[in-house]
Design an enzyme around this catalytic site. Structure first.
Site, PDB file in Angstrom:
ATOM      1  N   GLU A   1       0.851  -1.199   0.000  1.00 20.63           N
ATOM      2  CA  GLU A   1       0.000   0.000   0.000  1.00 20.63           C
ATOM      3  C   GLU A   1       0.889   1.253   0.000  1.00 20.63           C
ATOM      4  OE1 GLU A   1      -2.656  -1.032  -0.793  1.00 20.63           O
ATOM      5  OE2 GLU A   1      -3.602  -2.478   0.531  1.00 20.63           O
TER       6      GLU A   1
ATOM      7  N   HIS B   1       2.153   1.772  -3.352  1.00 27.05           N
ATOM      8  CA  HIS B   1       1.146   2.408  -4.219  1.00 27.05           C
ATOM      9  C   HIS B   1       1.177   3.925  -4.014  1.00 27.05           C
ATOM     10  CE1 HIS B   1      -1.172  -1.658  -4.165  1.00 27.05           C
ATOM     11  NE2 HIS B   1      -0.037  -1.720  -4.821  1.00 27.05           N
TER      12      HIS B   1
ATOM     13  N   TYR C   1       1.728   6.855  -6.885  1.00 33.26           N
ATOM     14  CA  TYR C   1       0.926   8.064  -7.117  1.00 33.26           C
ATOM     15  C   TYR C   1       1.841   9.288  -7.170  1.00 33.26           C
ATOM     16  CZ  TYR C   1      -2.734   4.816  -5.720  1.00 33.26           C
ATOM     17  OH  TYR C   1      -3.538   3.717  -5.625  1.00 33.26           O
TER      18      TYR C   1
ATOM     19  N   GLU D   1      -3.840  -5.276  -5.554  1.00 35.63           N
ATOM     20  CA  GLU D   1      -5.110  -5.201  -4.819  1.00 35.63           C
ATOM     21  C   GLU D   1      -5.866  -6.525  -4.896  1.00 35.63           C
ATOM     22  OE1 GLU D   1      -5.063  -2.906  -2.950  1.00 35.63           O
ATOM     23  OE2 GLU D   1      -4.242  -1.132  -3.911  1.00 35.63           O
TER      24      GLU D   1
ATOM     25  N   HIS E   1      -4.667  -8.609  -2.202  1.00 30.70           N
ATOM     26  CA  HIS E   1      -5.169  -8.122  -0.911  1.00 30.70           C
ATOM     27  C   HIS E   1      -6.609  -8.575  -0.701  1.00 30.70           C
ATOM     28  CE1 HIS E   1      -2.191  -4.558  -1.635  1.00 30.70           C
ATOM     29  NE2 HIS E   1      -1.601  -5.718  -1.535  1.00 30.70           N
TER      30      HIS E   1
HETATM   31 FE   FE2 Z   1      -4.755  -2.970  -1.100  1.00 33.67          FE
HETATM   32 FE   FE2 Z   2      -3.153  -0.266  -2.562  1.00 36.55          FE
END
Ligand code: FE2
Ligand code: FE2
Length: 340
Positions: free
Chosen positions: A118, A121, A125, A218, A221
């Protein structure tokens, strides 16, 4: 419920007695002696999915961005801003609200890996925002000016807060797992589809590639939380009452409404291939798949209205290799739910 004991030499728990939560493990992350085979499979898949945001080529996106229509620009910025919020929240939520109560070391390992992803990620961004904008605050601070964005963020945060405040019960922790399933399996999807829609029309292809990598993470996850829920269903069937199902369905319905209205807000009927109805049906379709994955009946019974999205998101169906560098040579970890 108490937080787990991190080092617990007095544990008498056998491997068979190990529990997703409420167990008493010795705390050793011993990859040679694990109870939950699915967690090992998932760890291997997550490891094979390793990727690095800096290696995705964003040069063309920086040029493309200048020629997006005002509606496309607005959508792109809003999507990034919302994704930024969710990954920030999730990095901490996993470590602070979920992991302290999970008593299976192999699941603790997967949650730690997820938390890192995460944060990765969030890094991606930053790479996207920096390549398209000189003033990065404009995107990072959008929630201060866009009421709908703030509403979505505030609602999602309030669900987690409600489930982590006060005394933690078995049911609250279980509902938190469903909340995570919804976050990983619904709340990212209108935004992902929006970026793919730009990619499909030949714009912002680096961003599409970044989102593909993120979505592939994701999916793991999502599988992690669905497997946690399904393992708890076996271990603690008495928790799965009809009242629990009512609460879960209410959470899903609220999430579908929120995500559908978010999708309508970011596209404003200006993006080719998306109407408000198509977006809603897509989110309903996803909600049904998520419910079925944890042993519940579908709520909406609708067909996938935009199947091209799945093909576009897949690493196995890229007709053209748009990208230089070695990013696409990483393992093409499959996202086949049947492996679990
Ligand atoms: Fe996630
Ligand atoms: Fe994520």
């Amino acid at each position: 419920m108490e937080r787990k004991t991190i080092y617990n030499p007095n544990s008498k728990e056998s491997l068979n007695d190990r529990r997703v939560f409420g167990g008493d493990s010795d705390g050793m992350i011993n990859f040679t002696r694990m109870k939950y085979q699915w967690a090992l499979n998932l760890w291997d898949m997550m490891e094979a999915n390793t990727w690095f945001p800096r290696e995705v080529q964003m040069t063309q996106d920086a040029k493309d961005y200048k020629y997006l229509t005002p509606s496309e620009k607005r959508m792109y910025d809003l999507v990034l801003s919302q994704l930024i919020f969710m990954d920030s929240l999730q990095t901490n939520n996993l470590m602070d609200n979920i992991n302290p109560y999970i008593t299976a070391p192999e699941i603790n390992a997967c949650l730690s890996r997820q938390s890192y992803e995460e944060a990765n990620h969030s890094k991606s961004y930053a790479v996207m925002v920096e390549s398209i904008s000189d003033n990065t605050d404009l995107i990072y601070d959008m929630w201060k000016n866009d009421a709908k964005l703030k509403e979505k963020n505030t609602y999602i945060a309030s669900v987690y807060e409600g489930l982590s405040n006060g005394e933690l019960t078995d049911e609250k922790l279980l509902l938190a797992m469903f909340a995570n399933q919804i976050l990983e399996g619904l709340y990212f999807y209108a935004g992902f589809a929006a970026i793919y829609a730009l990619g499909k029309s030949g714009k912002m292809l680096g961003s599409s590639q970044m989102i593909r990598f993120i979505q592939r993470d994701e999916v793991t996850h999502l599988i992690l939380f669905q497997n946690m829920i399904n393992s708890v269903r076996k271990e603690r069937p008495e928790l799965f009452t009809s009242e629990l199902e009512d609460k879960v369905r209410a959470m899903f319905r609220k999430a579908v409404d929120l995500e559908a209205s978010w999708g309508a807000h970011i596209t404003q009927g200006q993006i080719l291939g998306f109407t408000d109805n198509i977006i809603r049906q897509y989110i309903e379709y996803l909600a049904d798949r998520r419910l079925e994955a944890v042993g519940y009946k579908a709520e909406y019974n609708v067909k996938h209205p935009i199947p091209w999205v799945d093909g576009y998101a897949s690493f196995n169906d890229q007709r053209t290799n748009f990208f230089e560098g070695n990013v696409v040579n990483y393992s093409k970890g499959s996202i086949d739910f049947d492996d679990f």
